[in-house]
Design an enzyme around this catalytic site. Structure first.
Site, short mmCIF file in Angstrom:
data_model
loop_
_atom_site.label_atom_id
_atom_site.label_comp_id
_atom_site.label_asym_id
_atom_site.label_seq_id
_atom_site.Cartn_x
_atom_site.Cartn_y
_atom_site.Cartn_z
N THR A 87 -67.76 -56.12 39.21
CA THR A 87 -67.25 -57.49 39.37
C THR A 87 -67.99 -58.13 40.55
O THR A 87 -67.39 -58.42 41.58
CB THR A 87 -65.73 -57.48 39.65
N PRO A 88 -69.31 -58.31 40.40
CA PRO A 88 -70.11 -58.78 41.55
C PRO A 88 -69.83 -60.23 41.91
O PRO A 88 -69.19 -60.96 41.13
CB PRO A 88 -71.56 -58.64 41.04
N THR A 127 -61.91 -54.04 40.89
CA THR A 127 -61.28 -54.91 41.88
C THR A 127 -61.35 -56.35 41.36
O THR A 127 -62.44 -56.85 41.07
CB THR A 127 -62.02 -54.80 43.23
N ALA A 161 -63.69 -44.32 49.00
CA ALA A 161 -64.88 -44.80 49.71
C ALA A 161 -66.04 -43.91 49.29
O ALA A 161 -65.86 -42.71 49.06
CB ALA A 161 -64.67 -44.73 51.22
N ALA A 216 -56.66 -54.92 51.42
CA ALA A 216 -57.04 -53.67 52.10
C ALA A 216 -58.50 -53.74 52.55
O ALA A 216 -58.82 -53.43 53.71
CB ALA A 216 -56.83 -52.48 51.16
N PHE A 219 -58.90 -56.18 55.48
CA PHE A 219 -58.43 -55.62 56.76
C PHE A 219 -59.41 -54.59 57.31
O PHE A 219 -59.68 -54.56 58.51
CB PHE A 219 -57.04 -54.97 56.58
N CYS A 269 -68.51 -53.47 48.24
CA CYS A 269 -67.14 -53.99 48.20
C CYS A 269 -66.77 -55.00 49.28
O CYS A 269 -66.25 -56.08 48.97
CB CYS A 269 -66.15 -52.84 48.25
N LYS A 272 -68.23 -58.66 49.12
CA LYS A 272 -67.85 -59.26 47.82
C LYS A 272 -66.36 -59.57 47.78
O LYS A 272 -65.95 -60.65 47.35
CB LYS A 272 -68.24 -58.29 46.70
P1 NAD Z 1 -71.07 -50.00 39.07
O1 NAD Z 1 -71.98 -51.16 38.95
O2 NAD Z 1 -71.54 -48.75 39.73
O3 NAD Z 1 -70.58 -49.56 37.60
C1 NAD Z 1 -70.13 -50.46 36.65
C2 NAD Z 1 -70.62 -50.00 35.27
O4 NAD Z 1 -70.01 -50.81 34.26
C3 NAD Z 1 -72.13 -50.14 35.07
O5 NAD Z 1 -72.69 -48.87 34.77
C4 NAD Z 1 -72.27 -51.11 33.89
O6 NAD Z 1 -73.34 -50.79 33.01
C5 NAD Z 1 -70.94 -50.94 33.19
N1 NAD Z 1 -70.57 -52.08 32.35
C6 NAD Z 1 -70.56 -53.40 32.68
N2 NAD Z 1 -70.12 -54.12 31.63
C7 NAD Z 1 -69.83 -53.26 30.65
C8 NAD Z 1 -69.31 -53.40 29.32
N3 NAD Z 1 -68.99 -54.61 28.85
N4 NAD Z 1 -69.15 -52.30 28.57
C9 NAD Z 1 -69.46 -51.07 29.05
N5 NAD Z 1 -69.93 -50.88 30.31
C10 NAD Z 1 -70.12 -51.95 31.09
O7 NAD Z 1 -69.75 -50.53 39.78
P2 NAD Z 1 -68.71 -49.69 40.67
O8 NAD Z 1 -69.23 -49.55 42.04
O9 NAD Z 1 -68.30 -48.49 39.91
O10 NAD Z 1 -67.50 -50.71 40.74
C11 NAD Z 1 -66.69 -50.96 39.62
C12 NAD Z 1 -65.48 -51.74 40.07
O11 NAD Z 1 -64.70 -50.95 40.99
C13 NAD Z 1 -65.79 -53.03 40.83
O12 NAD Z 1 -64.82 -54.00 40.51
C14 NAD Z 1 -65.66 -52.63 42.29
O13 NAD Z 1 -65.32 -53.72 43.12
C15 NAD Z 1 -64.53 -51.64 42.24
N6 NAD Z 1 -64.53 -50.64 43.32
C16 NAD Z 1 -65.69 -50.07 43.72
C17 NAD Z 1 -65.67 -49.09 44.72
C18 NAD Z 1 -66.94 -48.42 45.18
O14 NAD Z 1 -66.88 -47.69 46.15
N7 NAD Z 1 -68.07 -48.63 44.55
C19 NAD Z 1 -64.45 -48.69 45.26
C20 NAD Z 1 -63.29 -49.29 44.82
C21 NAD Z 1 -63.33 -50.27 43.82
C1 UDX Z 2 -64.75 -49.37 51.09
C2 UDX Z 2 -63.28 -49.00 51.38
O1 UDX Z 2 -63.22 -48.14 52.52
C3 UDX Z 2 -62.67 -48.31 50.17
O2 UDX Z 2 -61.29 -48.07 50.39
C4 UDX Z 2 -62.83 -49.22 48.96
O3 UDX Z 2 -62.30 -48.59 47.81
C5 UDX Z 2 -64.29 -49.56 48.73
O4 UDX Z 2 -64.83 -50.17 49.92
P1 UDX Z 2 -67.03 -48.04 51.06
O5 UDX Z 2 -67.63 -49.40 51.11
O6 UDX Z 2 -67.48 -47.10 50.01
O7 UDX Z 2 -65.44 -48.15 50.90
O8 UDX Z 2 -67.26 -47.30 52.48
P2 UDX Z 2 -66.59 -47.49 53.92
O9 UDX Z 2 -66.43 -46.16 54.50
O10 UDX Z 2 -65.41 -48.35 53.90
O11 UDX Z 2 -67.74 -48.22 54.74
C6 UDX Z 2 -68.12 -49.55 54.47
C7 UDX Z 2 -69.17 -50.00 55.46
O12 UDX Z 2 -68.59 -50.16 56.77
C8 UDX Z 2 -70.31 -49.00 55.65
O13 UDX Z 2 -71.53 -49.69 55.77
C9 UDX Z 2 -69.97 -48.30 56.94
O14 UDX Z 2 -71.09 -47.78 57.59
C10 UDX Z 2 -69.33 -49.43 57.72
N1 UDX Z 2 -68.41 -48.98 58.77
C11 UDX Z 2 -67.27 -48.32 58.44
C12 UDX Z 2 -68.71 -49.24 60.09
O15 UDX Z 2 -69.73 -49.85 60.42
N2 UDX Z 2 -67.83 -48.82 61.07
C13 UDX Z 2 -66.68 -48.16 60.77
O16 UDX Z 2 -65.94 -47.82 61.70
C14 UDX Z 2 -66.40 -47.89 59.41
#
Ligand code: NAD
Ligand code: UDX
Length: 464
Positions: A87-88, A127, A161, A216, A219, A269, A272
């Site tokens: 969800t970019p 998200t 994370a 979350a 914050f 995340c 965005k």
């Molecule tokens: P990602 O880009 O790694 O993966 C998403 C996948 O969905 C891609 O492989 C894409 O090809 C696929 N896709 C898109 N449209 C599709 C469709 N119509 N049918 C089938 N597949 C399809 O994304 P992500 O990092 O896994 O994030 C996914 C969601 O989870 C986002 O909303 C993000 O904000 C949320 N989220 C991400 C994290 C994280 O740490 N990356 C943590 C918590 C929540």
């Molecule tokens: C974050 C949230 O932590 C997670 O709960 C959510 O599901 C997805 O987004 P993520 O982005 O994977 O996770 O990693 P996180 O550990 O939160 O770090 C995010 C960024 O903040 C990184 O670039 C990290 O280096 C930076 N960071 C984190 C700092 O610069 N200082 C800190 O004290 C903590």
């Protein structure tokens, strides 16, 4: 019980692998349109680098875990369908640069509506802006008059994370489930209850659940921007940001976590989701609230810019034709993900000053580094000039270790806190560098006292 997850990315892959591992009686199918990604999940080289992930996948793959591109078949079979697609931030049209692009989520809902039969529980794992479930419900109910399918929609945001995903999934602080149907909420809660204590499974209404995820992340990012803001003041006043963080973190009301000053937060995340929150607030006419949260992102931009400027200023106000070794390109350690990595922006600013960069990251492939840097040079519509493209081609080398990156360099910049950097032989490294040998630690992970003794001129974040 059969589960289907649409989206085999950083969330869908690890989350479903964990469900399959913990619940051998549940058949889990993870589907994606990206054939390469699915092939990688089925190979020895997974598309995601995440400590412990390979073992979890190995345990369940072929038993009750399957990665496939057959989206329709998986939807048809499943009782519960997770939507875990990207969800970019929108890059076009209304809300460009702020609103979430919900195109992929809507396409999933429409596909489910098209092929589903019987009763399905549809789970928002992505998200999403608060009240998206309303749209999902409408699409599902409007499109499905013909085949008589019925749906419950739940919100179950993911809090893992990257870099610690397996541990986060195994021992989550909480699992959040928002919904309207008690039976649907129970069905999903029962899945998690196989390994998560019931008291940590929180249930709310749909809208609180959707909004809690954005809140979350806002914050958490706000804490990083707050400590980074103080780091700038530390540099001007001889206070030490780590000492300040320790002093305030011992106040149990503040707590010690997420107070590491850095070159700026990255990842797919934080930025965005805050921008999405800002957009939502503006949409509801809450201008002051929008401005409040936007400042978290603006402070982060300042921090990244400030770091590159400090490098230039310190190196006699010119880095043109100087070699700078870049240690780390991922947005944090223990991941191969570079989305919104601070390294991209610091490198871009240094390239614009005509520095020569020698980049090393233990997990990010060269092609990804080059593609990110070229993209970072683009204007608002993404167009990159030939000059900028050439700059990346000629002034960037990607090397296989930190020693090679430092050889003949005027400076080293640490942009990701990979553990291996702490183990390097710095005596050997300074011997191969130009003097004075500058070292800019954008993560405050190296022992500056030791480095200064060896003859480095070192700079940390929030340190004089
Ligand atoms: P990602 O880009 O790694 O993966 C998403 C996948 O969905 C891609 O492989 C894409 O090809 C696929 N896709 C898109 N449209 C599709 C469709 N119509 N049918 C089938 N597949 C399809 O994304 P992500 O990092 O896994 O994030 C996914 C969601 O989870 C986002 O909303 C993000 O904000 C949320 N989220 C991400 C994290 C994280 O740490 N990356 C943590 C918590 C929540
Ligand atoms: C974050 C949230 O932590 C997670 O709960 C959510 O599901 C997805 O987004 P993520 O982005 O994977 O996770 O990693 P996180 O550990 O939160 O770090 C995010 C960024 O903040 C990184 O670039 C990290 O280096 C930076 N960071 C984190 C700092 O610069 N200082 C800190 O004290 C903590």
């Amino acid at each position: 019980m059969k589960i289907c997850c649409i989206g085999a990315g950083y969330v869908g892959g690890p989350t479903m692998a964990m469900i399959a591992k913990q619940c051998p009686e549940i058949e889990v199918h993870v589907v994606d349109l990206n054939r390469e990604r699915i092939a990688a999940w089925n190979s020895d080289s997974l598309p995601i680098y995440e400590p412990g992930l390979a073992q979890v996948v190995e345990e369940a793959l072929g038993r009750n875990l399957k990665f496939t591109t057959d989206v329709d078949a998986a939807i048809m079979k499943a009782d519960m369908i997770f939507i875990a697609v990207n969800t970019p931030t929108k890059t076009f049209g209304v809300g460009a640069g702020r609103a979430a692009n919900l195109e992929f989520v809507e396409k999933c809902a429409r596909r489910i509506a098209e092929v589903a039969q019987g009763h399905k529980i549809v789970v928002e794992k992505s998200t999403l802006p608060v009240r998206t479930a309303e749209a999902v419900k409408r699409i599902l109910s409007a499109a499905n008059v013909d085949n008589g399918a019925t749906f419950d929609v739940l919100s179950n945001p993911e809090f893992l994370a990257e870099g610690t995903a397996i541990d986060d999934l195994l021992n989550p602080d909480r699992v959040l489930i928002g919904g309207e149907s008690e039976a649907a909420i129970k069905a999903l809660a029962d899945v998690y209850a196989k390994w998560v204590p019931r008291k940590q499974i929180l249930t709310t209404n749909l809208w609180s659940s959707e909004l809690s995820k954005l809140t979350a992340n806002a914050f958490l990012a706000q804490r990083v921007s707050s400590i980074n803001a103080i780091s700038a003041l530390c540099e001007a006043t001889e206070a030490d940001v780590d000492e300040v963080a320790r002093a305030i973190g011992m106040d149990s009301r503040i707590g010690p976590k997420f107070l590491n000053a850095s070159v700026g937060f990255g990842g797919s995340c934080f930025q965005k989701d805050i921008l999405n929150l800002v957009y939502l607030c503006e949409h509801f006419g809450l201008r002051e609230v929008a401005a409040y949260w936007e400042q978290v992102v603006l402070m982060n931009d300042f921090q990244k810019r400030r770091f590159a400027e400090r490098i230039c200023r310190t190196m006699f106000s010119t880095v043109s034709d100087k070699k700078i070794g870049i240690w780390g390109f991922a947005f944090k350690k223990d991941t191969n993900d570079t989305r919104e990595s601070a390294a991209i922006y610091v490198c871009r600013d240094l390239l614009r000053e005509r520095a020569r960069l020698s980049i090393y990251d233990p997990q990010v492939p060269e092609a990804k580094i080059r593609a990110d840097l070229i993209a970072s040079m683009g204007n608002l519509s993404g167009t990159v000039s030939d000059i900028d493209r050439k700059l990346v081609e000629t002034n960037v080398t990607v090397v296989r270790d930190g020693y090679e990156a430092a050889k003949d360099a005027h400076a080293i910049a640490v942009l990701t806190e990979w553990d291996e950097f702490k183990e390097y032989d710095f005596k050997k490294i300074i011997g191969t560098m130009k003097a004075p040998a500058f070292l800019f630690d954008g993560r405050n992970v190296l022992d500056r006292t030791m480095l200064n003794k060896l003859g480095f001129e070192t700079f940390g974040i929030g340190k004089s």
